[in-house]
Scaffold this motif. Structure first.
Motif, mmCIF file in Angstrom:
data_model
loop_
_atom_site.group_PDB
_atom_site.id
_atom_site.type_symbol
_atom_site.label_atom_id
_atom_site.label_comp_id
_atom_site.label_asym_id
_atom_site.label_seq_id
_atom_site.Cartn_x
_atom_site.Cartn_y
_atom_site.Cartn_z
ATOM 1 N N THR A 242 32.719 28.128 25.006
ATOM 2 C CA THR A 242 31.397 27.799 25.550
ATOM 3 C C THR A 242 30.946 26.397 25.142
ATOM 4 O O THR A 242 30.079 25.817 25.789
ATOM 5 C CB THR A 242 30.343 28.811 25.070
ATOM 6 N N CYS A 263 26.437 31.076 21.973
ATOM 7 C CA CYS A 263 25.710 31.535 23.161
ATOM 8 C C CYS A 263 24.747 30.446 23.620
ATOM 9 O O CYS A 263 23.905 29.983 22.848
ATOM 10 C CB CYS A 263 24.945 32.815 22.835
ATOM 11 N N GLY A 265 22.053 29.466 26.835
ATOM 12 C CA GLY A 265 21.350 30.032 27.988
ATOM 13 C C GLY A 265 20.984 31.481 27.764
ATOM 14 O O GLY A 265 21.406 32.112 26.790
ATOM 15 N N GLN A 266 20.187 32.021 28.664
ATOM 16 C CA GLN A 266 19.707 33.386 28.518
ATOM 17 C C GLN A 266 20.819 34.412 28.606
ATOM 18 O O GLN A 266 20.771 35.452 27.940
ATOM 19 C CB GLN A 266 18.648 33.680 29.588
ATOM 20 N N ASP A 267 21.831 34.142 29.423
ATOM 21 C CA ASP A 267 22.920 35.102 29.577
ATOM 22 C C ASP A 267 24.221 34.625 28.921
ATOM 23 O O ASP A 267 25.288 35.204 29.167
ATOM 24 C CB ASP A 267 23.174 35.393 31.059
ATOM 25 N N CYS A 268 24.142 33.573 28.106
ATOM 26 C CA CYS A 268 25.278 33.080 27.322
ATOM 27 C C CYS A 268 26.441 32.587 28.200
ATOM 28 O O CYS A 268 27.589 32.582 27.746
ATOM 29 C CB CYS A 268 25.787 34.136 26.353
ATOM 30 N N THR A 269 26.139 32.178 29.398
ATOM 31 C CA THR A 269 27.207 31.701 30.290
ATOM 32 C C THR A 269 27.206 30.182 30.466
ATOM 33 O O THR A 269 28.111 29.641 31.104
ATOM 34 C CB THR A 269 27.074 32.354 31.672
ATOM 35 N N TYR A 270 26.207 29.514 29.896
ATOM 36 C CA TYR A 270 26.127 28.053 30.056
ATOM 37 C C TYR A 270 27.230 27.394 29.216
ATOM 38 O O TYR A 270 27.436 27.762 28.045
ATOM 39 C CB TYR A 270 24.762 27.561 29.627
#
Length: 274
Positions: A242, A263, A265-270
């Protein structure tokens, strides 16, 4: 008649031979009624003796309830706290050792914060493919989950790219220790680094089977096959981790490539790829 006469004269009557006083006085009254003329007093009927065994008792009211015996009192066991068993760490083709959970600083460190720690730490020594083996110059301590990502990156990206770019495989990785209880960029305040959670690794040098050594600081950005190798593995890392920070990210990373699984971003995908 003699018995009445004697009683009337106040003489003492011996009733010690199992004769009830009540019976004696009843007899006296019977004889007195028989010898004294002109009296119409009725003779009382003889009543049975008082029988203690004929009356029932209510336990707990007339008679105290019996106390429980000591052996009948069974103490209630206190609930026991159980520690959940740790799931074994399985990483194919990796030489490593599972460690006990880590909290705070390991050995001596600038920061000893209880927020630092790894619940499933492993110490990795090497990563292997079918034909090649990549050793760490110093065993690195990271989390089991992060170690899985590092292993796949080395096995599927770094080793094949080294053979393709340089005609030889990576044999040794020179890196930091992995886990460090510290803040980002070693600053005295701010957020904890992903190193403090066992989710980061810094790589500074690559040593190859033919003796070649590639330095991130010295070879980055040059138009050589060595710099081309660094560009390729940097790009591949951005698809695995990430956060990937190289010499172009900032002065703090001019000497190494930083990899982590933090992590964002809010959904840990950034993804941060610099």
């Amino acid at each position: 008649m003699q018995l009445v006469a004697l009683a009337g004269q106040g003489l003492r009557i011996d009733v010690n031979h199992k004769v009830s006083v009540l019976v004696i006085w009843t007899l006296l009254g019977h004889f007195s009624a028989a010898v004294l003329p002109g009296q119409a007093t009725p003779v009382p009927e003889t009543k049975p003796l008082f029988d203690l065994n004929s009356i029932g008792f209510i336990e707990g009211v007339d008679v105290p309830s019996a106390k429980p015996k000591l052996e009948e009192i069974v103490p209630t066991p206190e609930p026991q706290q159980t520690t959940p068993e740790r799931v074994p760490c399985i990483i194919p083709n990796v030489t490593f050792m599972e460690l006990k959970p880590i909290s705070g600083a390991m050995r001596e460190g600038q920061l000893d914060d209880l927020a630092c720690g790894i619940s499933d730490p492993v110490r990795i020594e090497s990563v292997s493919t079918i034909k090649h083996k990549v050793e760490f110059s110093v065993p690195v301590t990271i989390s089991c989950e992060f170690a899985k990502v590092v292993a796949v990156w080395l096995q599927e990206d770094v080793v094949p790219m080294a053979v393709d770019s340089l005609g030889t495989s990576v044999s040794v990785l020179q890196s930091g220790p992995g886990y460090q209880c510290r803040r980002r960029n070693n600053l005295p305040d701010g957020k904890l680094s992903e190193h403090a959670l066992g989710n980061a690794l810094d790589i500074s040098h690559f040593k190859f089977g033919n003796g070649t050594i590639i330095s991130v600081e010295d070879d980055w950005g040059k138009r050589t096959k060595e710099s081309n190798f660094l560009d390729r593995i940097h790009a591949s890392a951005c698809k695995r981790f990430t956060t990937v920070l190289g010499p172009e990210a900032d002065p703090n990373h001019k000497s190494h490539i930083h990899l982590d699984a933090g992590c964002h971003g809010q959904d840990c995908t950034y993804i941060i790829c610099q």
